[in-house]
Scaffold this motif. Structure first.
Motif, PDB file in Angstrom:
ATOM      1  N   ARG A   1       0.858   0.965  -8.710  1.00 50.89           N
ATOM      2  CA  ARG A   1       0.496  -0.305  -8.071  1.00 50.89           C
ATOM      3  C   ARG A   1       0.204  -0.094  -6.587  1.00 50.89           C
ATOM      4  O   ARG A   1      -0.759  -0.640  -6.048  1.00 50.89           O
ATOM      5  CB  ARG A   1       1.638  -1.318  -8.261  1.00 50.89           C
ATOM      6  CG  ARG A   1       1.292  -2.718  -7.847  1.00 50.89           C
ATOM      7  CD  ARG A   1       2.418  -3.720  -8.119  1.00 50.89           C
ATOM      8  NE  ARG A   1       3.064  -3.571  -9.418  1.00 50.89           N
ATOM      9  CZ  ARG A   1       4.304  -3.097  -9.605  1.00 50.89           C
ATOM     10  NH1 ARG A   1       5.039  -2.733  -8.576  1.00 50.89           N
ATOM     11  NH2 ARG A   1       4.822  -3.000 -10.816  1.00 50.89           N
ATOM     12  N   ALA A   2       1.005   0.736  -5.929  1.00 53.97           N
ATOM     13  CA  ALA A   2       0.813   1.000  -4.504  1.00 53.97           C
ATOM     14  C   ALA A   2      -0.515   1.710  -4.233  1.00 53.97           C
ATOM     15  O   ALA A   2      -1.205   1.399  -3.257  1.00 53.97           O
ATOM     16  CB  ALA A   2       1.978   1.824  -3.962  1.00 53.97           C
ATOM     17  N   TYR A   3      -0.887   2.644  -5.105  1.00 52.14           N
ATOM     18  CA  TYR A   3      -2.180   3.315  -4.944  1.00 52.14           C
ATOM     19  C   TYR A   3      -3.331   2.323  -5.106  1.00 52.14           C
ATOM     20  O   TYR A   3      -4.311   2.359  -4.364  1.00 52.14           O
ATOM     21  CB  TYR A   3      -2.338   4.452  -5.958  1.00 52.14           C
ATOM     22  CG  TYR A   3      -1.525   5.676  -5.657  1.00 52.14           C
ATOM     23  CD1 TYR A   3      -1.631   6.339  -4.435  1.00 52.14           C
ATOM     24  CD2 TYR A   3      -0.648   6.192  -6.605  1.00 52.14           C
ATOM     25  CE1 TYR A   3      -0.874   7.471  -4.173  1.00 52.14           C
ATOM     26  CE2 TYR A   3       0.114   7.325  -6.349  1.00 52.14           C
ATOM     27  CZ  TYR A   3      -0.017   7.957  -5.130  1.00 52.14           C
ATOM     28  OH  TYR A   3       0.729   9.080  -4.864  1.00 52.14           O
ATOM     29  N   LEU A   4      -3.223   1.437  -6.096  1.00 47.89           N
ATOM     30  CA  LEU A   4      -4.275   0.443  -6.321  1.00 47.89           C
ATOM     31  C   LEU A   4      -4.398  -0.508  -5.133  1.00 47.89           C
ATOM     32  O   LEU A   4      -5.508  -0.861  -4.723  1.00 47.89           O
ATOM     33  CB  LEU A   4      -3.995  -0.341  -7.610  1.00 47.89           C
ATOM     34  CG  LEU A   4      -4.136   0.447  -8.912  1.00 47.89           C
ATOM     35  CD1 LEU A   4      -3.657  -0.385 -10.098  1.00 47.89           C
ATOM     36  CD2 LEU A   4      -5.565   0.906  -9.111  1.00 47.89           C
ATOM     37  N   ILE A   5      -3.272  -0.914  -4.580  1.00 43.15           N
ATOM     38  CA  ILE A   5      -3.301  -1.824  -3.428  1.00 43.15           C
ATOM     39  C   ILE A   5      -3.899  -1.123  -2.214  1.00 43.15           C
ATOM     40  O   ILE A   5      -4.694  -1.715  -1.480  1.00 43.15           O
ATOM     41  CB  ILE A   5      -1.900  -2.394  -3.137  1.00 43.15           C
ATOM     42  CG1 ILE A   5      -1.490  -3.333  -4.286  1.00 43.15           C
ATOM     43  CG2 ILE A   5      -1.869  -3.123  -1.798  1.00 43.15           C
ATOM     44  CD1 ILE A   5      -0.053  -3.800  -4.228  1.00 43.15           C
ATOM     45  N   ARG A   6      -3.565   0.140  -1.996  1.00 43.74           N
ATOM     46  CA  ARG A   6      -4.160   0.893  -0.880  1.00 43.74           C
ATOM     47  C   ARG A   6      -5.677   0.938  -1.047  1.00 43.74           C
ATOM     48  O   ARG A   6      -6.429   0.748  -0.100  1.00 43.74           O
ATOM     49  CB  ARG A   6      -3.570   2.305  -0.818  1.00 43.74           C
ATOM     50  CG  ARG A   6      -4.234   3.257   0.164  1.00 43.74           C
ATOM     51  CD  ARG A   6      -3.837   2.958   1.605  1.00 43.74           C
ATOM     52  NE  ARG A   6      -4.465   3.866   2.542  1.00 43.74           N
ATOM     53  CZ  ARG A   6      -3.906   4.967   3.031  1.00 43.74           C
ATOM     54  NH1 ARG A   6      -2.666   5.293   2.692  1.00 43.74           N
ATOM     55  NH2 ARG A   6      -4.557   5.723   3.880  1.00 43.74           N
ATOM     56  N   ARG A   7      -6.126   1.163  -2.273  1.00 44.03           N
ATOM     57  CA  ARG A   7      -7.565   1.198  -2.530  1.00 44.03           C
ATOM     58  C   ARG A   7      -8.217  -0.149  -2.221  1.00 44.03           C
ATOM     59  O   ARG A   7      -9.321  -0.207  -1.669  1.00 44.03           O
ATOM     60  CB  ARG A   7      -7.814   1.602  -3.984  1.00 44.03           C
ATOM     61  CG  ARG A   7      -9.282   1.880  -4.265  1.00 44.03           C
ATOM     62  CD  ARG A   7      -9.447   2.482  -5.615  1.00 44.03           C
ATOM     63  NE  ARG A   7      -9.295   1.440  -6.628  1.00 44.03           N
ATOM     64  CZ  ARG A   7      -9.385   1.653  -7.922  1.00 44.03           C
ATOM     65  NH1 ARG A   7      -9.569   2.867  -8.380  1.00 44.03           N
ATOM     66  NH2 ARG A   7      -9.267   0.666  -8.769  1.00 44.03           N
TER      67      ARG A   7
ATOM     68  N   LEU B   1       8.902   0.449   5.576  1.00 47.22           N
ATOM     69  CA  LEU B   1       8.425   1.360   4.537  1.00 47.22           C
ATOM     70  C   LEU B   1       9.547   1.608   3.543  1.00 47.22           C
ATOM     71  O   LEU B   1      10.685   1.846   3.945  1.00 47.22           O
ATOM     72  CB  LEU B   1       7.965   2.681   5.156  1.00 47.22           C
ATOM     73  CG  LEU B   1       6.791   2.572   6.121  1.00 47.22           C
ATOM     74  CD1 LEU B   1       6.542   3.910   6.810  1.00 47.22           C
ATOM     75  CD2 LEU B   1       5.537   2.099   5.406  1.00 47.22           C
ATOM     76  N   ILE B   2       9.208   1.546   2.265  1.00 45.24           N
ATOM     77  CA  ILE B   2      10.198   1.739   1.221  1.00 45.24           C
ATOM     78  C   ILE B   2       9.744   2.867   0.301  1.00 45.24           C
ATOM     79  O   ILE B   2       8.571   3.217   0.258  1.00 45.24           O
ATOM     80  CB  ILE B   2      10.436   0.435   0.423  1.00 45.24           C
ATOM     81  CG1 ILE B   2       9.137  -0.076  -0.204  1.00 45.24           C
ATOM     82  CG2 ILE B   2      11.051  -0.623   1.328  1.00 45.24           C
ATOM     83  CD1 ILE B   2       9.303  -1.300  -1.083  1.00 45.24           C
ATOM     84  N   SER B   3      10.677   3.417  -0.431  1.00 44.10           N
ATOM     85  CA  SER B   3      10.359   4.446  -1.415  1.00 44.10           C
ATOM     86  C   SER B   3      10.101   3.777  -2.760  1.00 44.10           C
ATOM     87  O   SER B   3      10.780   2.813  -3.114  1.00 44.10           O
ATOM     88  CB  SER B   3      11.524   5.423  -1.552  1.00 44.10           C
ATOM     89  OG  SER B   3      11.723   6.108  -0.340  1.00 44.10           O
ATOM     90  N   PRO B   4       9.129   4.300  -3.521  1.00 36.29           N
ATOM     91  CA  PRO B   4       8.870   3.706  -4.838  1.00 36.29           C
ATOM     92  C   PRO B   4      10.034   3.981  -5.782  1.00 36.29           C
ATOM     93  O   PRO B   4      10.681   5.025  -5.698  1.00 36.29           O
ATOM     94  CB  PRO B   4       7.605   4.426  -5.300  1.00 36.29           C
ATOM     95  CG  PRO B   4       7.584   5.697  -4.535  1.00 36.29           C
ATOM     96  CD  PRO B   4       8.263   5.423  -3.220  1.00 36.29           C
ATOM     97  N   GLU B   5      10.295   3.020  -6.660  1.00 35.64           N
ATOM     98  CA  GLU B   5      11.410   3.161  -7.593  1.00 35.64           C
ATOM     99  C   GLU B   5      10.965   3.622  -8.975  1.00 35.64           C
ATOM    100  O   GLU B   5      11.789   4.069  -9.761  1.00 35.64           O
ATOM    101  CB  GLU B   5      12.164   1.834  -7.696  1.00 35.64           C
ATOM    102  CG  GLU B   5      12.823   1.437  -6.394  1.00 35.64           C
ATOM    103  CD  GLU B   5      13.556   0.113  -6.479  1.00 35.64           C
ATOM    104  OE1 GLU B   5      13.660  -0.453  -7.592  1.00 35.64           O
ATOM    105  OE2 GLU B   5      14.023  -0.348  -5.435  1.00 35.64           O
ATOM    106  N   SER B   6       9.675   3.505  -9.273  1.00 36.76           N
ATOM    107  CA  SER B   6       9.200   3.876 -10.606  1.00 36.76           C
ATOM    108  C   SER B   6       7.750   4.341 -10.533  1.00 36.76           C
ATOM    109  O   SER B   6       7.076   4.181  -9.519  1.00 36.76           O
ATOM    110  CB  SER B   6       9.309   2.672 -11.553  1.00 36.76           C
ATOM    111  OG  SER B   6       8.386   1.679 -11.168  1.00 36.76           O
TER     112      SER B   6
ATOM    113  N   SER C   1       0.807  -1.223   0.000  1.00 36.98           N
ATOM    114  CA  SER C   1       0.000   0.000   0.000  1.00 36.98           C
ATOM    115  C   SER C   1       0.834   1.264   0.000  1.00 36.98           C
ATOM    116  O   SER C   1       1.864   1.344   0.658  1.00 36.98           O
ATOM    117  CB  SER C   1      -0.888   0.054   1.240  1.00 36.98           C
ATOM    118  OG  SER C   1      -1.826  -0.968   1.247  1.00 36.98           O
ATOM    119  N   ALA C   2       0.323   2.257  -0.691  1.00 32.56           N
ATOM    120  CA  ALA C   2       0.909   3.591  -0.642  1.00 32.56           C
ATOM    121  C   ALA C   2       0.462   4.275   0.637  1.00 32.56           C
ATOM    122  O   ALA C   2      -0.696   4.137   1.055  1.00 32.56           O
ATOM    123  CB  ALA C   2       0.441   4.408  -1.845  1.00 32.56           C
TER     124      ALA C   2
END
Length: 189
Positions: free
Chosen positions: A122-128, A111-116, A90-91
């Protein structure tokens, strides 16, 4: 591979700590020439914060972070009148969580930083998806049913020791029930 990973809550914080170490070394070597001493003191104060406080500051600064998708971990984000759970992948941060008042790590939070851009999307979709799962649980009109379902969801994903550490209040704010309802379901009353 959890044992191979870095300390909890710290992956996204290493860069800040390295910068502080470099600034401190430069300040000591050069007598703080060219460095605003107040800024350096502010950064030292930040380093004294707990990991949860540092993460909260990152969220308030609209930094985008991702709950490590390769671990069983997550974060409960306390908002003014409710809480949200962000699970693996998740974002968190950006404009989603500027109103976050407190956080509660679940499991060995990383917690990691997005690379792309794809990682971010993908992180926004998973949070949703995590929000939708919680919404489905809250659609149950019976408070006992909502409390049972949220606990069952967490039991299906986390070990019993991790769940035992979570306060009744966290579960209650996730699904809109009173803490004593959660305590009743957990068998504490």
């Amino acid at each position: 591979m959890e044992s191979d990973n870095k300390q909890p809550c710290q992956t996204a914080l290493y860069e800040e700590e390295e910068t502080l170490a470099r600034l401190t070394k430069t300040a000591n070597f050069q007598g703080a020439s060219g460095i605003n001493q107040q800024s350096l003191n502010f950064r030292k104060d930040q380093m004294c914060d707990s990991p949860a406080e540092r993460i909260l500051k990152q969220l308030h600064n609209k930094q985008l972070l991702i709950v490590n998708p390769k671990r069983r971990n997550g974060i409960i984000l306390y908002k003014r009148y409710h809480a949200e759970f962000a699970g693996p992948g998740s974002a968190v941060g950006v404009s989603l969580d500027t109103d976050c008042q407190k956080i509660l790590p679940v499991g060995n939070l990383d917690l990691i930083s997005p690379e792309s851009a794809d990682d971010r999307q993908r992180a926004y979709l998973i949070r949703r998806q995590w929000v939708r799962l919680t919404l489905q649980i809250t659609e149950n009109p019976e408070p006992i049913g909502r409390a049972q379902k949220i606990i069952e969801q967490f039991e299906g994903f986390f070990d019993s020791a991790t769940i035992a550490k979570l306060p009744d209040e966290a579960f209650s704010l996730l699904v809109g029930v009173l803490p004593h309802t959660v305590a009743k379901v957990r068998g504490k009353r």
